[in-house]
Design a protein around this motif. Structure first.
Motif, PDB file in Angstrom:
ATOM      1  N   ALA A 160      61.973  63.662  25.561  1.00 54.83           N
ATOM      2  CA  ALA A 160      61.763  64.806  26.119  1.00 54.83           C
ATOM      3  C   ALA A 160      63.169  65.310  26.494  1.00 54.83           C
ATOM      4  O   ALA A 160      64.155  64.913  26.993  1.00 54.83           O
ATOM      5  CB  ALA A 160      61.287  64.788  27.659  1.00 54.83           C
ATOM      6  N   LEU A 161      63.291  66.700  26.188  1.00 52.22           N
ATOM      7  CA  LEU A 161      64.789  67.395  26.377  1.00 52.22           C
ATOM      8  C   LEU A 161      64.687  68.548  26.960  1.00 52.22           C
ATOM      9  O   LEU A 161      63.580  69.296  26.622  1.00 52.22           O
ATOM     10  CB  LEU A 161      65.385  67.358  24.749  1.00 52.22           C
ATOM     11  N   GLU A 162      65.648  69.131  27.377  1.00 50.50           N
ATOM     12  CA  GLU A 162      65.824  70.546  27.853  1.00 50.50           C
ATOM     13  C   GLU A 162      66.158  71.469  26.494  1.00 50.50           C
ATOM     14  O   GLU A 162      67.005  71.240  25.986  1.00 50.50           O
ATOM     15  CB  GLU A 162      66.876  70.674  28.895  1.00 50.50           C
ATOM     16  N   CYS A 163      65.201  72.289  26.329  1.00 54.65           N
ATOM     17  CA  CYS A 163      65.292  73.139  25.087  1.00 54.65           C
ATOM     18  C   CYS A 163      64.569  74.268  25.279  1.00 54.65           C
ATOM     19  O   CYS A 163      64.385  74.824  26.356  1.00 54.65           O
ATOM     20  CB  CYS A 163      64.351  72.486  24.012  1.00 54.65           C
ATOM     21  N   ASP A 164      64.541  75.178  24.482  1.00 54.05           N
ATOM     22  CA  ASP A 164      64.219  76.715  24.251  1.00 54.05           C
ATOM     23  C   ASP A 164      62.736  76.543  24.166  1.00 54.05           C
ATOM     24  O   ASP A 164      62.263  76.318  23.114  1.00 54.05           O
ATOM     25  CB  ASP A 164      64.988  77.318  23.431  1.00 54.05           C
ATOM     26  N   ASN A 165      61.894  77.013  25.331  1.00 57.26           N
ATOM     27  CA  ASN A 165      60.595  77.188  24.880  1.00 57.26           C
ATOM     28  C   ASN A 165      60.090  78.344  24.952  1.00 57.26           C
ATOM     29  O   ASN A 165      58.712  78.831  25.284  1.00 57.26           O
ATOM     30  CB  ASN A 165      59.969  76.443  26.231  1.00 57.26           C
ATOM     31  N   THR A 166      60.786  79.494  24.650  1.00 56.52           N
ATOM     32  CA  THR A 166      60.333  80.845  24.368  1.00 56.52           C
ATOM     33  C   THR A 166      59.275  80.814  23.572  1.00 56.52           C
ATOM     34  O   THR A 166      59.244  80.330  22.350  1.00 56.52           O
ATOM     35  CB  THR A 166      61.415  81.755  24.013  1.00 56.52           C
ATOM     36  N   HIS A 178      75.406  69.839  20.781  1.00 61.54           N
ATOM     37  CA  HIS A 178      76.048  68.781  21.284  1.00 61.54           C
ATOM     38  C   HIS A 178      75.405  67.837  22.411  1.00 61.54           C
ATOM     39  O   HIS A 178      75.647  66.987  22.728  1.00 61.54           O
ATOM     40  CB  HIS A 178      77.216  69.696  22.251  1.00 61.54           C
ATOM     41  N   ARG A 179      73.885  68.560  22.950  1.00 59.13           N
ATOM     42  CA  ARG A 179      73.256  67.747  23.564  1.00 59.13           C
ATOM     43  C   ARG A 179      72.409  66.781  22.676  1.00 59.13           C
ATOM     44  O   ARG A 179      72.362  65.461  23.205  1.00 59.13           O
ATOM     45  CB  ARG A 179      72.020  68.575  24.348  1.00 59.13           C
ATOM     46  N   LEU A 180      72.264  66.950  21.571  1.00 55.29           N
ATOM     47  CA  LEU A 180      71.742  66.254  20.610  1.00 55.29           C
ATOM     48  C   LEU A 180      72.578  65.140  20.168  1.00 55.29           C
ATOM     49  O   LEU A 180      72.016  63.919  20.037  1.00 55.29           O
ATOM     50  CB  LEU A 180      71.275  66.832  19.363  1.00 55.29           C
ATOM     51  N   ARG A 181      74.017  65.514  20.203  1.00 54.28           N
ATOM     52  CA  ARG A 181      74.965  64.342  20.083  1.00 54.28           C
ATOM     53  C   ARG A 181      74.938  63.363  21.042  1.00 54.28           C
ATOM     54  O   ARG A 181      75.010  62.138  20.613  1.00 54.28           O
ATOM     55  CB  ARG A 181      76.346  65.025  19.872  1.00 54.28           C
ATOM     56  N   ASP A 182      74.685  63.771  22.224  1.00 56.02           N
ATOM     57  CA  ASP A 182      74.674  62.562  23.304  1.00 56.02           C
ATOM     58  C   ASP A 182      73.325  61.685  23.091  1.00 56.02           C
ATOM     59  O   ASP A 182      73.486  60.436  23.428  1.00 56.02           O
ATOM     60  CB  ASP A 182      74.649  63.271  24.754  1.00 56.02           C
ATOM     61  N   ALA A 183      72.308  62.317  22.760  1.00 56.75           N
ATOM     62  CA  ALA A 183      71.023  61.557  22.573  1.00 56.75           C
ATOM     63  C   ALA A 183      71.157  60.631  21.440  1.00 56.75           C
ATOM     64  O   ALA A 183      70.795  59.388  21.325  1.00 56.75           O
ATOM     65  CB  ALA A 183      69.912  62.531  22.140  1.00 56.75           C
ATOM     66  N   LEU A 184      71.964  61.027  20.199  1.00 59.34           N
ATOM     67  CA  LEU A 184      72.208  60.223  19.132  1.00 59.34           C
ATOM     68  C   LEU A 184      73.141  58.899  19.654  1.00 59.34           C
ATOM     69  O   LEU A 184      72.756  57.814  19.122  1.00 59.34           O
ATOM     70  CB  LEU A 184      72.834  60.842  18.084  1.00 59.34           C
ATOM     71  N   LEU A 185      73.989  59.373  20.362  1.00 61.83           N
ATOM     72  CA  LEU A 185      74.893  58.103  20.857  1.00 61.83           C
ATOM     73  C   LEU A 185      74.147  57.184  21.693  1.00 61.83           C
ATOM     74  O   LEU A 185      74.347  56.029  21.538  1.00 61.83           O
ATOM     75  CB  LEU A 185      76.105  58.789  21.910  1.00 61.83           C
ATOM     76  N   ALA A 186      73.146  57.705  22.578  1.00 61.87           N
ATOM     77  CA  ALA A 186      72.189  56.755  23.204  1.00 61.87           C
ATOM     78  C   ALA A 186      71.585  55.737  22.258  1.00 61.87           C
ATOM     79  O   ALA A 186      71.077  54.653  22.501  1.00 61.87           O
ATOM     80  CB  ALA A 186      71.451  57.623  24.096  1.00 61.87           C
ATOM     81  N   LEU A 187      71.066  56.610  21.428  1.00 67.23           N
ATOM     82  CA  LEU A 187      70.412  55.841  19.940  1.00 67.23           C
ATOM     83  C   LEU A 187      70.972  54.760  19.339  1.00 67.23           C
ATOM     84  O   LEU A 187      70.804  53.561  19.072  1.00 67.23           O
ATOM     85  CB  LEU A 187      69.946  56.719  19.066  1.00 67.23           C
ATOM     86  N   ILE A 188      72.452  55.237  19.176  1.00 69.22           N
ATOM     87  CA  ILE A 188      73.476  54.131  18.530  1.00 69.22           C
ATOM     88  C   ILE A 188      73.401  52.969  19.326  1.00 69.22           C
ATOM     89  O   ILE A 188      73.755  51.722  18.852  1.00 69.22           O
ATOM     90  CB  ILE A 188      74.737  54.935  18.147  1.00 69.22           C
ATOM     91  N   ASP A 189      73.656  53.246  20.574  1.00 70.29           N
ATOM     92  CA  ASP A 189      73.716  52.233  21.573  1.00 70.29           C
ATOM     93  C   ASP A 189      72.349  51.191  21.672  1.00 70.29           C
ATOM     94  O   ASP A 189      72.669  49.952  21.735  1.00 70.29           O
ATOM     95  CB  ASP A 189      74.224  52.559  23.258  1.00 70.29           C
ATOM     96  N   SER A 190      71.515  51.820  21.522  1.00 68.71           N
ATOM     97  CA  SER A 190      70.021  50.984  21.470  1.00 68.71           C
ATOM     98  C   SER A 190      69.927  50.088  20.472  1.00 68.71           C
ATOM     99  O   SER A 190      69.123  49.133  20.445  1.00 68.71           O
ATOM    100  CB  SER A 190      68.991  52.033  21.842  1.00 68.71           C
ATOM    101  N   LEU A 191      70.698  50.369  19.317  1.00 65.29           N
ATOM    102  CA  LEU A 191      70.186  49.772  18.141  1.00 65.29           C
ATOM    103  C   LEU A 191      70.824  48.314  18.115  1.00 65.29           C
ATOM    104  O   LEU A 191      70.661  47.590  17.143  1.00 65.29           O
ATOM    105  CB  LEU A 191      70.615  50.643  16.896  1.00 65.29           C
ATOM    106  N   MET A 221      64.406  60.931  12.868  1.00 64.09           N
ATOM    107  CA  MET A 221      65.181  61.519  13.724  1.00 64.09           C
ATOM    108  C   MET A 221      64.737  62.929  14.185  1.00 64.09           C
ATOM    109  O   MET A 221      64.708  63.268  15.431  1.00 64.09           O
ATOM    110  CB  MET A 221      66.780  61.419  13.564  1.00 64.09           C
ATOM    111  N   ILE A 222      64.509  63.794  13.419  1.00 60.71           N
ATOM    112  CA  ILE A 222      63.922  65.150  13.433  1.00 60.71           C
ATOM    113  C   ILE A 222      62.786  65.131  14.507  1.00 60.71           C
ATOM    114  O   ILE A 222      62.365  65.919  15.484  1.00 60.71           O
ATOM    115  CB  ILE A 222      63.840  65.960  12.174  1.00 60.71           C
ATOM    116  N   ALA A 223      61.838  64.057  14.147  1.00 61.68           N
ATOM    117  CA  ALA A 223      60.241  64.020  15.069  1.00 61.68           C
ATOM    118  C   ALA A 223      60.922  63.372  16.237  1.00 61.68           C
ATOM    119  O   ALA A 223      60.428  63.766  17.340  1.00 61.68           O
ATOM    120  CB  ALA A 223      59.538  63.071  14.188  1.00 61.68           C
ATOM    121  N   ARG A 224      61.726  62.266  16.359  1.00 62.96           N
ATOM    122  CA  ARG A 224      62.151  61.869  17.524  1.00 62.96           C
ATOM    123  C   ARG A 224      62.530  62.556  18.631  1.00 62.96           C
ATOM    124  O   ARG A 224      62.504  62.597  19.584  1.00 62.96           O
ATOM    125  CB  ARG A 224      63.025  60.408  17.106  1.00 62.96           C
ATOM    126  N   PHE A 225      63.541  63.520  18.170  1.00 69.82           N
ATOM    127  CA  PHE A 225      64.421  64.397  18.999  1.00 69.82           C
ATOM    128  C   PHE A 225      63.772  65.735  19.385  1.00 69.82           C
ATOM    129  O   PHE A 225      64.375  66.485  19.760  1.00 69.82           O
ATOM    130  CB  PHE A 225      65.718  64.305  18.690  1.00 69.82           C
TER     131      PHE A 225
END
Length: 260
Positions: A10-16, A26-39, A55-59
């Motif tokens: 769940a991410l804050e995004c454009d739901n128009t 840049h928000r996705l970058r932070d999410a990817l860093l969290a994924l890297i840490d989790s691996l 990753m496209i589906a996951r994020f």
């Protein structure tokens, strides 16, 4: 049993209405860093990221946004890409002290890492204009050219071309150059000690033989280190062109400023 499905984060995004839900890179970058840490990468052996489509589906993002975020992390040296193999978490960088004068295997093993070398070619060739200038030879003069790939913990990180003066090292091409350090051969077989090194540092990108040898995708950033070596008598004896994956090393240099 039903197949498990990857749940989008769940991410804050454009739901128009009428738009594709995504997030800024840049928000996705932070999410990817969290994924890297989790691996839980062990810091040495290659650890692969999920495939881009996963990753496209996951994020819940788009391919363009994902690739923008991956490119940013690649530029920061956090991840790297290999041709036809995907994205990997970058291991810790090797500390490369320009003044230490350590051979590759000694430098790597002193940092509790494993070094290996693959010999690609060793032959006598005509000196190109820039090699001739470095070695104080006439263009087209015979030089010994040695091309090797160096790996750290099994990952290929360095492509290096050595050019040697044949009058300094007769018969050196007959040695096992995948197993022997050139520095050690110089010292023990030819009584030549490297007493001065002139460095040229620059940034470039991989392509051609260097990129192919390191499995780097064309256009990947590379760190170029050129060394021109002089012996104990001040004579130029060889020059090296090193092409490193930029995420694999950190350069260090200590100097004492001149007084005044």
């Amino acid at each position: 049993m039903s197949a498990s499905r990857t749940q989008p984060i769940a991410l804050e995004c454009d739901n128009t209405p009428g738009t594709v839900s995504t997030m800024p890179w840049h928000r996705l970058r932070d999410a990817l860093l969290a994924l890297i840490d989790s691996l839980g990468n062990n810091g040495k052996r290659p650890c692969r990221l999920p495939a881009e489509r996963e990753m496209i589906a996951r994020f819940s993002t788009t391919r363009i946004t994902l690739r923008d975020a991956l490119a940013q992390l690649e530029g920061e040296g956090r991840i790297y890409r290999e041709s036809r193999r995907g994205w990997f978490i970058a291991p810790p960088r090797l500390h490369y002290d320009l003044l230490a004068g350590l051979a590759f295997h000694d430098m790597v093993e002193s940092q509790q890492r494993q070094a290996s070398t693959l010999l690609l070619s060793a032959s006598t060739v005509p000196a190109s204009p820039h090699v001739a200038r470095r070695l104080w030879l006439s263009e087209g003069s015979a030089v010994q050219r040695i091309v090797r790939v160096r790996a750290i913990d099994g990952r290929r990180v360095l492509y290096v071309e050595h050019h040697l003066r044949p009058d300094c090292f007769p018969g050196i091409l007959d040695f096992d150059l995948a197993q022997h350090s050139l520095t050690a051969l110089y010292r023990h077989e030819y009584a030549i000690r490297i007493a001065r090194v002139d460095y040229e540092l620059g940034s470039t990108v991989f392509g051609g033989p260097a990129g192919e040898a390191l499995h780097a995708t064309p256009g990947t950033a590379a760190q170029r280190i050129t060394r021109i070596n002089r012996d104990q008598n001040g004579r130029v004896v060889d020059c090296d062109d090193e092409y490193w994956r930029h995420d694999a090393i950190e350069l260090a240099l200590s100097a004492v400023p001149r007084a005044g």
